[in-house]
Design a protein around this motif. Structure first.
Motif, PDB file in Angstrom:
ATOM      1  N   ARG A   1      -8.217   8.837  -2.684  1.00 51.56           N
ATOM      2  CA  ARG A   1      -7.324   8.863  -1.525  1.00 51.56           C
ATOM      3  C   ARG A   1      -6.466   7.603  -1.468  1.00 51.56           C
ATOM      4  NH1 ARG A   1      -8.884   9.879   4.877  1.00 51.56           N
ATOM      5  NH2 ARG A   1      -6.766   9.604   5.672  1.00 51.56           N
ATOM      6  N   LEU A   2      -7.083   6.453  -1.713  1.00 52.52           N
ATOM      7  CA  LEU A   2      -6.313   5.211  -1.688  1.00 52.52           C
ATOM      8  C   LEU A   2      -5.322   5.141  -2.840  1.00 52.52           C
ATOM      9  CD1 LEU A   2      -9.045   2.639  -0.619  1.00 52.52           C
ATOM     10  CD2 LEU A   2      -6.951   3.177   0.628  1.00 52.52           C
ATOM     11  N   ALA A   3      -5.734   5.590  -4.030  1.00 53.78           N
ATOM     12  CA  ALA A   3      -4.813   5.596  -5.170  1.00 53.78           C
ATOM     13  C   ALA A   3      -3.603   6.469  -4.879  1.00 53.78           C
ATOM     14  CB  ALA A   3      -5.533   6.072  -6.428  1.00 53.78           C
ATOM     15  N   ASP A   4      -3.830   7.597  -4.236  1.00 53.35           N
ATOM     16  CA  ASP A   4      -2.721   8.489  -3.875  1.00 53.35           C
ATOM     17  C   ASP A   4      -1.803   7.827  -2.856  1.00 53.35           C
ATOM     18  OD1 ASP A   4      -1.346  11.140  -3.626  1.00 53.35           O
ATOM     19  OD2 ASP A   4      -2.164  11.010  -1.591  1.00 53.35           O
ATOM     20  N   MET A   5      -2.374   7.147  -1.874  1.00 51.79           N
ATOM     21  CA  MET A   5      -1.549   6.435  -0.891  1.00 51.79           C
ATOM     22  C   MET A   5      -0.716   5.353  -1.577  1.00 51.79           C
ATOM     23  SD  MET A   5      -4.362   6.145   2.184  1.00 51.79           S
ATOM     24  CE  MET A   5      -3.345   5.135   3.275  1.00 51.79           C
ATOM     25  N   ALA A   6      -1.351   4.646  -2.521  1.00 55.89           N
ATOM     26  CA  ALA A   6      -0.637   3.590  -3.233  1.00 55.89           C
ATOM     27  C   ALA A   6       0.529   4.150  -4.035  1.00 55.89           C
ATOM     28  CB  ALA A   6      -1.599   2.834  -4.150  1.00 55.89           C
ATOM     29  N   ARG A   7       0.305   5.262  -4.730  1.00 56.10           N
ATOM     30  CA  ARG A   7       1.381   5.874  -5.522  1.00 56.10           C
ATOM     31  C   ARG A   7       2.543   6.290  -4.630  1.00 56.10           C
ATOM     32  NH1 ARG A   7      -2.834   9.001  -8.055  1.00 56.10           N
ATOM     33  NH2 ARG A   7      -3.459   8.051 -10.038  1.00 56.10           N
ATOM     34  N   ARG A   8       2.233   6.902  -3.491  1.00 54.48           N
ATOM     35  CA  ARG A   8       3.305   7.334  -2.599  1.00 54.48           C
ATOM     36  C   ARG A   8       4.040   6.144  -1.979  1.00 54.48           C
ATOM     37  NH1 ARG A   8       1.044  10.093   1.682  1.00 54.48           N
ATOM     38  NH2 ARG A   8      -1.100   9.854   0.976  1.00 54.48           N
ATOM     39  N   SER A   9       3.321   5.036  -1.731  1.00 53.77           N
ATOM     40  CA  SER A   9       3.997   3.832  -1.227  1.00 53.77           C
ATOM     41  C   SER A   9       4.950   3.266  -2.273  1.00 53.77           C
ATOM     42  CB  SER A   9       2.965   2.774  -0.816  1.00 53.77           C
ATOM     43  OG  SER A   9       2.302   3.133   0.363  1.00 53.77           O
ATOM     44  N   VAL A  10       4.511   3.273  -3.532  1.00 51.28           N
ATOM     45  CA  VAL A  10       5.381   2.798  -4.615  1.00 51.28           C
ATOM     46  C   VAL A  10       6.631   3.656  -4.694  1.00 51.28           C
ATOM     47  CG1 VAL A  10       5.565   2.586  -7.123  1.00 51.28           C
ATOM     48  CG2 VAL A  10       3.513   1.753  -5.948  1.00 51.28           C
ATOM     49  N   GLU A  11       6.453   4.977  -4.639  1.00 51.46           N
ATOM     50  CA  GLU A  11       7.592   5.889  -4.688  1.00 51.46           C
ATOM     51  C   GLU A  11       8.499   5.704  -3.484  1.00 51.46           C
ATOM     52  OE1 GLU A  11       8.526  10.724  -4.785  1.00 51.46           O
ATOM     53  OE2 GLU A  11       6.460   9.975  -4.954  1.00 51.46           O
ATOM     54  N   MET A  12       7.908   5.536  -2.309  1.00 48.41           N
ATOM     55  CA  MET A  12       8.669   5.364  -1.076  1.00 48.41           C
ATOM     56  C   MET A  12       9.590   4.145  -1.157  1.00 48.41           C
ATOM     57  SD  MET A  12       7.123   5.000   2.794  1.00 48.41           S
ATOM     58  CE  MET A  12       6.129   3.576   2.321  1.00 48.41           C
ATOM     59  N   ASN A  13       9.116   3.093  -1.832  1.00 54.64           N
ATOM     60  CA  ASN A  13       9.896   1.867  -1.964  1.00 54.64           C
ATOM     61  C   ASN A  13      10.811   1.860  -3.194  1.00 54.64           C
ATOM     62  OD1 ASN A  13       8.980  -0.174   0.219  1.00 54.64           O
ATOM     63  ND2 ASN A  13       7.048   0.700  -0.499  1.00 54.64           N
ATOM     64  N   GLY A  14      10.856   2.972  -3.914  1.00 53.97           N
ATOM     65  CA  GLY A  14      11.732   3.048  -5.083  1.00 53.97           C
ATOM     66  C   GLY A  14      11.310   2.143  -6.219  1.00 53.97           C
ATOM     67  N   LEU A  15       9.986   1.946  -6.378  1.00 54.48           N
ATOM     68  CA  LEU A  15       9.486   1.016  -7.383  1.00 54.48           C
ATOM     69  C   LEU A  15       8.667   1.692  -8.483  1.00 54.48           C
ATOM     70  CD1 LEU A  15       8.461  -1.906  -5.002  1.00 54.48           C
ATOM     71  CD2 LEU A  15      10.313  -1.948  -6.692  1.00 54.48           C
ATOM     72  N   SER A  16       8.791   3.008  -8.602  1.00 53.80           N
ATOM     73  CA  SER A  16       8.007   3.725  -9.605  1.00 53.80           C
ATOM     74  C   SER A  16       8.347   3.298 -11.027  1.00 53.80           C
ATOM     75  CB  SER A  16       8.217   5.237  -9.464  1.00 53.80           C
ATOM     76  OG  SER A  16       7.779   5.692  -8.198  1.00 53.80           O
ATOM     77  N   HIS A  17       9.529   2.756 -11.238  1.00 55.77           N
ATOM     78  CA  HIS A  17       9.920   2.298 -12.571  1.00 55.77           C
ATOM     79  C   HIS A  17       9.269   0.959 -12.926  1.00 55.77           C
ATOM     80  CE1 HIS A  17      12.558   0.216  -9.785  1.00 55.77           C
ATOM     81  NE2 HIS A  17      12.962  -0.593 -10.746  1.00 55.77           N
ATOM     82  N   ARG A  18       8.687   0.280 -11.940  1.00 54.19           N
ATOM     83  CA  ARG A  18       8.101  -1.039 -12.183  1.00 54.19           C
ATOM     84  C   ARG A  18       6.610  -1.105 -11.909  1.00 54.19           C
ATOM     85  NH1 ARG A  18      10.476  -5.665  -9.122  1.00 54.19           N
ATOM     86  NH2 ARG A  18       8.929  -6.666 -10.455  1.00 54.19           N
ATOM     87  N   ILE A  19       6.102  -0.238 -11.047  1.00 54.00           N
ATOM     88  CA  ILE A  19       4.697  -0.289 -10.647  1.00 54.00           C
ATOM     89  C   ILE A  19       4.014   1.030 -10.992  1.00 54.00           C
ATOM     90  CG2 ILE A  19       3.072  -0.533  -8.730  1.00 54.00           C
ATOM     91  CD1 ILE A  19       5.176  -2.182  -7.250  1.00 54.00           C
ATOM     92  N   GLN A  20       2.887   0.938 -11.689  1.00 59.95           N
ATOM     93  CA  GLN A  20       2.080   2.108 -12.021  1.00 59.95           C
ATOM     94  C   GLN A  20       0.712   1.969 -11.358  1.00 59.95           C
ATOM     95  OE1 GLN A  20       1.153   2.581 -16.184  1.00 59.95           O
ATOM     96  NE2 GLN A  20      -0.130   4.373 -15.846  1.00 59.95           N
ATOM     97  N   ILE A  21       0.283   3.005 -10.654  1.00 61.05           N
ATOM     98  CA  ILE A  21      -1.036   3.009 -10.030  1.00 61.05           C
ATOM     99  C   ILE A  21      -1.944   3.947 -10.812  1.00 61.05           C
ATOM    100  CG2 ILE A  21      -2.359   3.492  -7.937  1.00 61.05           C
ATOM    101  CD1 ILE A  21      -0.451   1.110  -7.653  1.00 61.05           C
ATOM    102  N   ARG A  22      -3.076   3.415 -11.253  1.00 57.68           N
ATOM    103  CA  ARG A  22      -4.061   4.208 -11.971  1.00 57.68           C
ATOM    104  C   ARG A  22      -5.225   4.537 -11.037  1.00 57.68           C
ATOM    105  NH1 ARG A  22      -3.839   3.481 -17.732  1.00 57.68           N
ATOM    106  NH2 ARG A  22      -2.376   1.844 -18.389  1.00 57.68           N
ATOM    107  N   GLU A  23      -5.716   5.746 -11.093  1.00 59.71           N
ATOM    108  CA  GLU A  23      -6.960   6.094 -10.415  1.00 59.71           C
ATOM    109  C   GLU A  23      -8.073   6.024 -11.447  1.00 59.71           C
ATOM    110  OE1 GLU A  23      -9.224  10.039  -8.856  1.00 59.71           O
ATOM    111  OE2 GLU A  23      -7.072   9.914  -8.392  1.00 59.71           O
ATOM    112  N   GLY A  24      -9.039   5.165 -11.225  1.00 58.10           N
ATOM    113  CA  GLY A  24     -10.101   5.037 -12.208  1.00 58.10           C
ATOM    114  C   GLY A  24     -11.006   3.870 -11.921  1.00 58.10           C
TER     115      GLY A  24
END
Length: 251
Positions: free
Chosen positions: A80-103
């Motif tokens: 759940r937290l990994a998913d929130m983190a990924r959506r926050s990265v996308e929301m801020n337009g930073l998906s090209h710089r930040i990768q969130i791994r669940e693991g």
């Protein structure tokens, strides 16, 4: 700010810098001052690769993105937290710089290989499972207690993942400082800089920031204490600078 799906009980909070926002929920463990202080304290390369262990909802990668052009990754064991983190990265337009791994951080080296990161940050669970009352809320229990990773396992993972000469920065509780220093040194992470954080002048420290160097030589600096509140109960100037930027640039 990009539009992203939101779940019930979630909200968007302002990170108060660089127009960054983050998805949070009272149902899971939200970030606090320790994460913000670590994101400012940690030395980071201008380029290269940075990893945030125990990333939670991704606050440290988001804040680090304002200080560097490096690639940033975060790893979080709670889906759940990994998913929130990924959506926050996308929301801020930073998906090209930040990768969130669940693991599991203990297994990450099998995916990435050894010594691939120039710097690592970690805001780990502070309390051993045998200490204190484990919260009934599973998300909070995992964030606060060493259920999925012990201090030693964090140090082992960091030692394997950071390159020789790379830096590992941690925020923790001063009560465990002796154990922290012993474990870091045991796994070739030489403590180089220590800074204690005090709620107010004259009070005992309630946080400690530590920078360690992979395969470094023994030579540690203790920085002046960081005081959070002044005598009026307001943030001290340095804390204001950390949260809101230099005084002349504040709204």
């Amino acid at each position: 700010m990009n539009q992203v799906p939101m779940n019930e009980q979630e909200r968007v909070d302002d990170l108060l810098t660089h127009d960054l926002h983050i998805i949070q929920s009272d149902e899971v463990f939200s970030f606090s001052m320790d994460a913000v202080l670590l994101a400012r304290f940690a030395p980071v390369p201008k380029y290269g690769k940075i990893l945030d262990l125990c990333t939670g909802n991704g606050v440290i990668p988001l804040l680090l993105s304002t200080r560097t052009e490096a690639e940033i990754e975060g790893i979080e064991i709670q889906p759940r937290l990994a998913d929130m983190a990924r959506r926050s990265v996308e929301m801020n337009g930073l998906s090209h710089r930040i990768q969130i791994r669940e693991g599991d951080l203990r297994e990450l080296v099998k995916v990435t290989g050894h010594g691939v990161y120039d710097a690592i940050t970690v805001n780990p669970p502070y309390m051993p499972v045998t200490t204190g009352e484990v919260k009934l809320n599973a998300h909070q229990a995992i964030a606060r207690h060493e259920i999925h990773c012990s201090l030693e396992e964090v140090a082992v993972a960091a030692m394997r993942l950071v390159r020789p000469g790379g830096k590992v920065s941690m925020v923790h509780k001063p009560q465990r400082l002796g154990e922290i220093l012993t474990v870091l040194r045991q796994y070739r992470l030489e403590p180089k800089v220590i800074r204690f954080v005090h709620p107010r002048a004259g009070a005992e420290a309630n946080m400690v920031l530590i920078e360690a160097l992979r395969d470094g030589k023994p030579d540690v600096r203790v920085l002046p204490p960081l005081i959070v509140y002044n005598e009026n109960g307001e943030y001290c100037e340095e804390i204001m600078n950390i949260y809101y930027g230099p005084k002349e640039g504040r709204a």
